[in-house]
Write a protein that holds these residues in place. Structure first.
Motif, PDB file in Angstrom:
ATOM      1  N   LYS A  61      41.494  54.784   7.784  1.00 48.41           N
ATOM      2  CA  LYS A  61      40.660  55.915   7.403  1.00 48.41           C
ATOM      3  C   LYS A  61      39.208  55.473   7.314  1.00 48.41           C
ATOM      4  O   LYS A  61      38.913  54.381   6.823  1.00 48.41           O
ATOM      5  CB  LYS A  61      41.104  56.505   6.064  1.00 48.41           C
ATOM      6  CG  LYS A  61      42.491  57.139   6.090  1.00 48.41           C
ATOM      7  CD  LYS A  61      42.841  57.764   4.749  1.00 48.41           C
ATOM      8  CE  LYS A  61      44.222  58.395   4.781  1.00 48.41           C
ATOM      9  NZ  LYS A  61      44.554  59.036   3.478  1.00 48.41           N
ATOM     10  N   ASP A  90      47.786  52.970   9.392  1.00 51.06           N
ATOM     11  CA  ASP A  90      46.723  53.964   9.489  1.00 51.06           C
ATOM     12  C   ASP A  90      45.387  53.355   9.052  1.00 51.06           C
ATOM     13  O   ASP A  90      45.329  52.433   8.242  1.00 51.06           O
ATOM     14  CB  ASP A  90      47.027  55.169   8.589  1.00 51.06           C
ATOM     15  CG  ASP A  90      48.258  55.928   9.046  1.00 51.06           C
ATOM     16  OD1 ASP A  90      48.780  55.612  10.129  1.00 51.06           O
ATOM     17  OD2 ASP A  90      48.699  56.824   8.304  1.00 51.06           O
ATOM     18  N   LYS A 117      41.145  60.045   9.935  1.00 50.50           N
ATOM     19  CA  LYS A 117      42.305  59.138   9.899  1.00 50.50           C
ATOM     20  C   LYS A 117      42.750  58.849  11.329  1.00 50.50           C
ATOM     21  O   LYS A 117      42.954  59.757  12.126  1.00 50.50           O
ATOM     22  CB  LYS A 117      43.455  59.752   9.103  1.00 50.50           C
ATOM     23  CG  LYS A 117      44.670  58.824   9.007  1.00 50.50           C
ATOM     24  CD  LYS A 117      45.724  59.341   8.033  1.00 50.50           C
ATOM     25  CE  LYS A 117      46.501  60.498   8.594  1.00 50.50           C
ATOM     26  NZ  LYS A 117      47.648  60.859   7.738  1.00 50.50           N
ATOM     27  N   SER A 147      45.794  57.066  13.586  1.00 52.38           N
ATOM     28  CA  SER A 147      47.201  56.717  13.424  1.00 52.38           C
ATOM     29  C   SER A 147      47.820  56.409  14.771  1.00 52.38           C
ATOM     30  O   SER A 147      47.467  57.023  15.790  1.00 52.38           O
ATOM     31  CB  SER A 147      47.989  57.874  12.783  1.00 52.38           C
ATOM     32  OG  SER A 147      47.392  58.294  11.582  1.00 52.38           O
TER      33      SER A 147
END
Length: 870
Positions: free
Chosen positions: A143, A141, A133, A135
């Motif tokens: 993934k 975000d 992930k 961020s």
């Protein structure tokens, strides 16, 4: 089984025919004891297990279970530690701009890292399937799932999330809860552009003034007094180059244009080993590279200044540019105003002119040679100019004389006196950084920077007083022209290496080399005096220059020792050569963190810092007559030791609470012995100063609360700042900015549809003043006794407490063409409290007491700005 082998340090012994390759679908093993994990892992799997020390012995369920304390049986196969591979790359936004301090988190193993100052990350993981992930605050975000079978390069582009004012990221590795350093704060462009700005011009230094442990000094000025240190004890870096003149308008604005600032890392304790050269703080400012994909920019019109920013690709996807220009227009206002005043002035009135402006210009070009190689050139040019002119003409009446018989005779002649006073001040910086980054391997990152810094302070003053008769003949003249300038030339390079052998080790090492050339004070003066045809002319000039060489070598390692402990340890070695003498200082640095659970951490740090350059000034505002000088062979470099410790609590994703305490001891601090005036002499300046000590300690409490629409911040500082210069006073005394209590409370709320409100209330104990306590008769030593004031100790009285409320509102509107308009209204000192600027002290002979009266003059200041983004 691989996860338990890695985290619990156990080995599995089993027959190769057992079905250990089946996928586990039970509850998560995280947080379980080894016994609980084994029970859950092999439940209903057809496999029985027994534990013998660090060995887990597996057998088919139909076989008899091994005795708990039996010796390990011979095995046919053993699970070897999986091979490890490195995932690395850059984290950028969709325009290609690198993101600093972005979080990269592997959800599979529970390990992560953050991007460095160039947006690069490196994470070494065991082979196999991983879920990563990415961020960053204000971005959605992202993934990805990947199967690591070899080293893998993975660049990621995050998309801005404009639906909310911010995105709260759980597990942000740059959070004070999780990082190892004490006293660090990272500030983004969004933090600087809060919704309020003095005179509607967002400012980096004034944003830092809001933090705990920082005193702002004189009102409205961009002073920064961190943990008791002086204003020259802060290291300001702009893209890796030091900045000496950090203010415009005598401190009203700072030299950093918020439109091009990407990130600011601010350290007030726990300094990493890669920084050195100042005692109190490090402010590492990084600017944006420029959009690699499309052109866009902004225009801002404020009350006293305006700005233009424009960026885009030179070669799409390969080369970008970013330029930002800011200029004040006070001179455009004063010129017509003074022209009108002078035009309507009386014949014998003074003709006055005043012109002032500042500008700064940032430019950056970035080129990507390949995925591994990147080059950028960053430049900054900032300048202030102030000119004053006062012209006065006065004609005497008709000249007359008396004859021997007493008759008066008028000659009809007139004498004219012309007085002219002019001043011209000019000060600023030019900085350049040529920066090359290269990825030597997925774990090894290199950065080499060539730097150049030029700083100038210059003034020119002229006084010309002359008397002429009706025929224009000069009868007398007094003329004085004085010039002064001070310059700094720094040229050098920085070599920095970033190595991450494993996620548990982040090693940084490198060195800096700088050639300093100081010309602290070059003076020239011309004096002309004439009377009735006889005159005298004198010329005086003096120059001073000092050359110095500075070398810093550093190494630091940030280590994750276990699931609960982490350590950052390093050493900075500094060599400084000046006037045939070499100073060498070893500055050890260490910071440790203990985190018993995901909500709570404890940290402590110890750092030493050495400073070889000093700013000589007799005022608490930035003046063009101030100058920088290096340590000389007669003096010692300034030195400090600082201890800091704190506790950090994040009970949920809304709240973050912290408490830090610090103690700092400084030695070889400098102060002028007895010089008064705005131009302290630079020749043999080191014989006119005294050395002293500083002792600074305190507690800082910070609270942060955030939801989708609301953000609350509050801080409280309790501090003591003391100094001791035995030549000046034999005991410890409080510093001028010993503000015992300081409170900051701010709120930001987004109403929706692009409207946000910001308000901040500031309170701190008053600055200290030196006032007399007695009026005494001194002994008669033969020339008669004298009466005078007696001062008990320096800075013996506190001024009334300082407090004010600032508010601001931003209104965003997006046009049908996708452009954005922003209206900002800001109010400084909203309830118009006149805070103390100075204090008048008078002695009442009748009552025998002292009476003090506080003087304050800065009222409510409204301002407005308009920004158009295209």
């Amino acid at each position: 089984m691989e996860w338990l082998h890695r985290t619990q340090k156990v080995n599995f012994t089993y027959d190769a025919t057992l079905p250990v390759g089946n996928t586990y679908r039970g509850p998560s093993l995280k947080g379980m004891t080894l016994a609980q994990a084994l029970s859950a892992l092999f439940k209903d799997s057809g496999i029985n297990y027994s534990v013998n020390g660090k060995y887990i012995i597996l057998k088919a369920a139909k076989q008899e279970k091994a005795a708990p304390h039996s010796q390990p049986q011979p095995h046919k196969a053993s699970l070897a530690p999986p091979r490890r591979h490195t995932l690395s790359g850059y984290v950028r936004d969709t325009s290609g701009e690198t993101l600093i301090n972005a979080t990269v988190w592997d959800e599979t193993t529970g390990t992560g890292t953050t991007t460095n100052a160039y947006g690069f990350y490196s994470l070494t993981l065991p082979g196999g399937e991983h879920h990563i992930k990415f961020s960053y605050l204000g971005f959605a975000d992202q993934k990805i799932s990947t199967k690591l079978e070899s080293n893998l390069r993975q660049d990621v582009a995050l998309k801005e999330d404009n639906r909310l004012p911010e995105v709260v990221v759980e597990g942000d590795l740059n959070s004070p809860l999780l990082n190892t350093q004490t006293g660090k704060r990272s500030i983004s462009q969004a933090d600087i552009k809060t919704g309020y700005a003095l005179l509607s011009s967002p400012d980096v230094v004034k944003t830092l003034q809001r933090t705990s442990g920082v005193a702002e000094g004189v009102e409205l000025v961009s002073g920064l007094y961190v943990h008791g240190g002086n204003n020259d004890e802060n290291l300001f870096l702009l893209d890796g180059t030091p900045l000496y003149q950090i203010n415009h308008t005598l401190g009203l604005f700072s030299s950093f244009n918020a439109d091009i600032v990407k990130n600011v890392d601010f350290y007030k304790s726990g300094f990493p080993a890669r920084y050195g050269g100042r005692l109190s703080s490090v402010i590492d400012v990084r600017t944006t590279d420029g959009d690699m994909q499309q052109y866009h920019g902004s225009v801002r019109l404020g009350l006293l200044d305006g700005g233009l920013q424009f960026e885009g690709p030179i070669q799409k996807g390969k080369t970008s540019f970013n330029i930002a220009l800011r200029r004040s227009w006070l001179d455009l206002i004063t010129r017509p105003v003074f022209s009108y005043i002078n035009h309507h002035a009386g014949e014998d009135d003074d003709k006055i002119n005043l012109e002032y402006f500042f500008h700064d210009f940032n430019a950056k070009v970035t080129h990507l040679f390949s995925d591994r190689s990147r080059l950028s050139l960053s430049t900054y040019w900032g300048q202030d100019r102030l000119s004053t002119r006062d012209e006065y003409d006065y004609s005497y009446g008709a000249m007359s004389y008396y004859t021997n018989d007493g008759r008066r005779v008028d000659t009809g002649n007139h004498d004219t006196e012309k007085d002219l006073t002019k001043n011209h001040f000019n000060w600023g910086n030019f900085n350049a950084a040529l920066d090359w980054t290269y990825i030597l391997s997925p774990k090894f990152f290199a950065n080499i920077t060539g730097v150049y810094t030029y700083s100038l302070s210059k003034l020119r003053s002229l006084e010309d007083d002359r008397v002429t008769d009706t025929n224009g003949n000069e009868s007398s003249r007094q003329f004085t022209e004085h010039g002064y300038h001070s310059t700094i030339n720094d040229v050098g390079y920085r070599m920095a290496f970033d190595y991450r052998p494993t996620p548990r080790h982040h090693i940084r090492f490198g060195h800096d080399f700088t050639l300093h050339h100081f010309r602290p004070q070059s003076n020239d003066q011309i004096n002309i005096f004439s009377n009735d045809g006889e005159g005298d002319t004198t010329k005086v000039s003096s120059k001073s220059h000092l050359a110095a060489t500075e070398l810093n070598v550093y190494a630091e390692d940030e280590m994750t020792l276990s699931n609960h402990w982490s350590l950052n340890a390093g050493m900075n070695m500094a060599l400084f050569h000046v006037q045939g003498k070499t100073f060498m200082n070893l500055d050890p640095r260490a910071a440790v963190k203990y985190q018993p659970n995901r909500y709570l951490s404890f940290k402590a740090s110890y750092t030493t810092m050495t400073q070889f350059v000093h700013k000589i000034s007799n005022a608490y505002i930035d003046l063009p007559s101030d100058y920088w000088v290096p340590t000389t062979a007669r003096l010692h470099p300034m030195h400090s030791h600082q201890w800091a410790a704190g506790v950090y609590l994040q009970p949920n994703h809304h709240w973050l609470l912290s408490m830090e305490g610090y103690y700092k001891w400084s030695s070889h601090l400098l102060q002028y012995t007895n010089w008064q005036g705005l131009e302290p002499p630079a020749n043999n300046w080191d014989t006119k100063v005294m050395e002293g000590h500083g002792r600074f300690y305190g507690l800082e409490f910070d609270a942060h609360y955030a939801t989708h629409r609301l953000q609350l911040d509050a801080s409280y500082t309790l501090s003591w700042n003391k100094r001791k210069f035995e030549e000046y006073f034999p005991d410890w005394y409080y510093d001028k900015f010993d503000n015992r209590h300081k409170i900051n409370a701010s709120v930001r709320y987004t109403f929706g549809k692009g409207t946000s409100l910001y308000a901040e209330w500031l309170y701190h104990s008053g600055n200290r003043l030196t006032v007399p306590t007695q009026y005494v008769n001194y002994p008669d030593l033969g020339d008669g006794g004298e009466e005078d004031f007696l001062f008990e100790r320096p800075n013996n009285v506190s001024a009334p407490a300082y407090h004010r409320l600032d508010i601001g509102v931003d209104i965003h509107h997006r046009t049908k063409h996708g452009h954005e308009r922003i209206w900002n209204w800001s109010i400084y000192n909203a309830y118009c409290h006149l805070n103390t600027m100075w204090v008048d002290v008078n002695y009442d002979n009748y009552s025998g007491t002292f009476k003090a009266k506080a003087k304050g003059y800065i009222p409510i200041i409204p301002s407005f700005s308009y920004t158009y983004k295209f």
